[in-house]
Enzyme design. Structure first.
Site, short mmCIF file in Angstrom:
data_model
loop_
_atom_site.label_atom_id
_atom_site.label_comp_id
_atom_site.label_asym_id
_atom_site.label_seq_id
_atom_site.Cartn_x
_atom_site.Cartn_y
_atom_site.Cartn_z
CG ASP A 60 -2.21 0.84 0.85
OD1 ASP A 60 -2.16 1.64 -0.10
OD2 ASP A 60 -3.24 0.71 1.55
C1 BGC Z 1 -5.08 3.15 -0.04
C2 BGC Z 1 -5.21 2.11 -1.12
C3 BGC Z 1 -5.09 2.77 -2.47
C4 BGC Z 1 -3.78 3.50 -2.54
C5 BGC Z 1 -3.52 4.16 -3.88
C6 BGC Z 1 -3.87 4.03 -0.23
O1 BGC Z 1 -3.87 5.11 0.65
O2 BGC Z 1 -5.05 2.51 1.21
O3 BGC Z 1 -6.41 1.42 -0.98
O4 BGC Z 1 -5.21 1.82 -3.48
O5 BGC Z 1 -3.76 4.50 -1.54
O6 BGC Z 1 -4.30 5.26 -4.09
#
Ligand code: BGC
Length: 750
Positions: free
Chosen positions: A283
């Site tokens: 993530d």
């Molecule tokens: C989130 C993810 C997301 C990623 C990219 C993160 O802050 O937890 O679910 O896919 O950002 O935007």
């Protein structure tokens, strides 16, 4: 293409899920390419950057990023979208030595341009075909924008409505969550990767992110292994079995180990036991965040721990980019770990056909055609109607029928409330690409169908606050009408990532507004538009009718009008428990019984002394999992079991009669629950094991059939083995988890 199909068929024939089947021809191309790659180029593939304007007007990162891509040091970009931009950025990658194409990823969570209901709302539809179609549409639009990969579906089980990301998932139940995970993966990915109408999906957030302590986003998670396997892992397993191309790990720790650095999750379970062949993206800088957790002493340590634990791609963190080369040179990270990660990523790029044509998703004419296709609206309108849950529909004094549906032309109606004309809010979270000015608000949807000379309107304040004057104006408007439609809820930024709330009551003065309107004595239908289960006790007690619409997307207003005016008979059922009080959270239907169960209810309280109860609140929810009404009524009868005892090889056929006893054609979601009475580890009071969504005309009956087999009776024991144990099972068929209509039992024998 024909080759892929052959491979798919062969894999089916020999009983191997298609995800485990790797095409030897692609494997060879991957291996050949790997041999040509320098260490820097390999590590480049593990690197994902976010860049809204890599090639556009000057950005701080511009020069740097362009150069990194040209050098072959970037494997994927997120947030680069649109045919023009994706082509421009891909062109940079084509200047690199080995011309390895970039993957373009984006959070396409419930639509790109045409926005479907939020995922939690879709889960209330109990319609897997519609859910799949919604994901398919999102994929089609995203693919037309040059996107190869969505960071969806979020398959985190969530039992805490304080957690803002509850809106992104399928609710609290592992069985329903697993079916939805499969439907969404198949919807996004289509028959096979490489089809330019489809994109890669990503099962996230691995794992147990939804169980963040106290519902606060990014918080630690502590849970037993059995709970992890029984409740939180099943939707991930289902996604893996459905062939999901990628996984994303999560921001939380699990029992003290950050998910990103968790080799038990990523290597032992995912890539080991499940034999998963896709790749894992971290993530957003979750690798770097291991420093804050106190799990890594510096960036190098974080990079080392993440790659060893099985995180293949570093999203935006630059930890791999900065540190992995040296770690490999110093023999601290084995090159075979890097090679494995690179191979997983390259394999997907080959599968998508990007080596044959790096711009095959980016086509101007297609972009124009797909994005402007008004037919897309029909898909999300259908999904939106199906996602609406009718919570209450009382009749007016002296009348037999509920207040809804409204007759099309009889009354003067006051539409009141801060959510009545909302558009942006209907999009919910993760919808940055859409133009929400094109959305249909509740007011617009209703006004398009209703005699406008009979419509009155007052805003009554904002979602956050109402002044006395605003309330008085609303009361005066209500006074001139026969019926009040009150639209309340949350604004789009109240549920979603980093939108945890310590108080999930309907925000602002909206209940106060309701109470003031109630003083007018007019019948009130409350329409609640929100991203999570909320608490609204006075409305629940006193409103005549309540319709929970969640955030329904582009066609919200039309879908709500369809339901209120009876063109569509609502059939949604809650995928999440609605508590009565904050203090009950987490509250979910499939809990354990306790040694001192309290069996009273709000309506029939009993003595609570020394029983598992609250002295100041009931144990029961306001609205239970599986609850939802229809304009018609259903009767359940004639339950029959083909056998009352089975062994592991056998199955029982359960039949019962469902009758529409009301005046309207309608759909019922009949639910099958089981309880394993005695086991080597305590089992829940009930667990959903099957359901049937059935459409019946007024007066019509149908025999419904479920099959019970070993799979439905199995659970994870203390050793985490998926087993059955002989003994008695209770069988319950009902219209909601707390409204069981038919009961029986059977025995599992050796
Ligand atoms: C989130 C993810 C997301 C990623 C990219 C993160 O802050 O937890 O679910 O896919 O950002 O935007």
């Amino acid at each position: 293409m024909a080759k892929y199909k052959m491979l798919f068929l062969v894999s089916l024939l020999i009983g191997i899920a298609s995800l485990h089947a790797q095409d030897p021809a692609i494997q060879k191309r991957v291996n050949d390419l790997l041999k040509q790659m320098t260490l820097e180029e390999k590590i480049g593939q593990l690197n994902q950057y976010s860049g809204k304007a890599v090639t556009g007007p000057a950005s701080n990162q511009k020069t740097n990023l362009q150069e990194e891509i040209r050098n072959g040091w970037v494997g994927s970009m997120l947030n680069v979208k649109g045919v023009k931009d994706t082509k421009e950025v891909q062109a940079l990658a084509m200047q690199s030595r080995l011309k390895i194409p970039l993957l373009f990823g984006l959070d396409v969570i419930h639509g790109y341009e045409t926005i479907a209901p939020i995922p939690l709302a879709e889960a209330a539809s109990w319609d897997l075909d519609a859910i799949k179609a919604s994901a398919q549409l999102a994929a089609k639009e995203a693919a037309a924008k040059g996107i190869h990969w969505t960071f969806a579906p979020m398959v985190d089980i969530a039992r805490d409505p304080r957690w803002g990301r509850i809106m992104e998932g399928a609710g609290e139940d592992p069985y329903w969550g697993s079916l939805i995970a499969t439907a969404r993966v198949k919807g996004f990915q289509g028959e096979q990767l490489g089809d330019t109408l489809s994109i890669m999906a990503c099962a996230k957030h691995f794992a147990a992110y939804g169980a963040a302590i106290a519902g606060r986003d990014y918080n630690p998670v502590d849970m037993s292994e059995v709970e992890l396997w029984q409740t939180y892992l099943p939707p991930f397993k289902a996604a893996a079995e459905a062939g999901v191309a990628t996984f994303m790990n999560s921001f939380n720790t699990l029992n003290g180990i950050p998910a990103t650095g968790n080799d038990y999750l990523q290597r032992t379970i995912l890539k080991g036991k499940w034999n998963y062949k896709g790749f894992v993206v971290s993530d957003w800088n979750s690798i770097g965040e291991m420093l804050n957790w106190g799990y890594a002493k510096d960036t190098a340590d974080a990079a080392l721990k993440a790659i060893v634990a099985g995180s293949d791609m570093d999203m935006e963190g630059r930890n791999y980019r900065r540190k992995l080369v040296q770690l490999v040179k110093d023999n601290k990270v084995a090159i075979k770990l890097v090679d494995d990660a690179v191979k997983r990523i390259l394999y997907k790029k080959f599968e998508l056909g990007l080596f044959d044509d790096p711009n095959r998703f980016s086509n101007e004419a297609r972009e124009e055609r797909v994005i402007n296709d008004r037919a897309n609206r029909l898909v999300v309108r259908d999904m939106a109607r199906k996602s609406i849950v009718l919570l209450k529909n009382a009749s007016l004094p002296g009348q037999e029928d509920g207040l809804l549906p409204l007759s099309i032309n009889t009354k003067t109606i006051a539409i009141i409330g801060p959510a009545a004309k909302a558009k942006r809010d209907m999009a919910g979270s993760w919808t940055v690409n859409t133009d929400s000015t094109t959305f249909v608000s509740f007011y617009e949807g209703f006004a398009a169908r209703y005699d406008n000379s009979k419509l009155l309107y007052a805003k009554g304040g904002t979602v956050n606050a109402s002044s006395e004057a605003e309330i008085q104006e609303a009361v005066a408007t209500a006074g001139k009408a026969d019926i009040v439609l009150l639209a309340v809820g949350e604004t789009w930024d109240m549920s979603g990532e980093s939108k945890s709330r310590a108080d999930i009551h309907l925000p602002g003065d909206q209940e106060k507004l309701f109470s003031a309107l109630q003083q007018t004595g007019k019948p009130i239908i409350v329409v609640i538009m929100a991203g999570r289960p909320l608490i609204f006790n006075s409305i629940a007690d006193k409103a005549n009718s309540i319709v929970y619409t969640w955030w329904l997307g582009s066609e919200a207003g039309n879908a709500i009008a369809d339901v209120l005016l009876g063109d569509y008979n609502p059939a949604g059922k809650l995928p999440s428990t609605f508590p009565r009080s904050m203090g009950q959270i987490p509250l979910f239907y499939n809990h354990l019984n306790t040694g001192r169960p309290y069996t009273g209810t709000k309506e029939n309280p009993k003595n609570k002394l020394y029983l598992s109860a609250y002295i100041d609140e009931d144990n029961t929810p306001r609205y239970a999992f599986g609850y939802g009404l229809s304009y018609t009524k259903f009767a359940y009868s004639d339950l029959k079991l083909s056998k009352t005892s089975i062994n592991n090889k056998d199955s029982i056929v359960v039949t019962f009669k469902l009758t529409n006893t009301g005046k309207y054609a309608g759909e019922e979601v009949a639910q099958l629950y089981l309880r394993d009475e005695v086991a080597s580890i305590v089992r829940p009071v009930k667990e959903l094991k099957d359901f049937a969504k059935v459409k019946l005309g007024a007066g019509e009956s149908r025999e419904i059939r479920f099959t019970i087999n070993k799979e439905k009776l199995s659970f994870y024991n203390k050793q985490l083995e998926w087993v059955t144990e002989p003994g008695m099972f209770q069988l319950m068929v009902g219209t909601a988890s707390d409204n069981i209509k038919l009961k029986s039992s059977f025995e599992l024998i050796k």
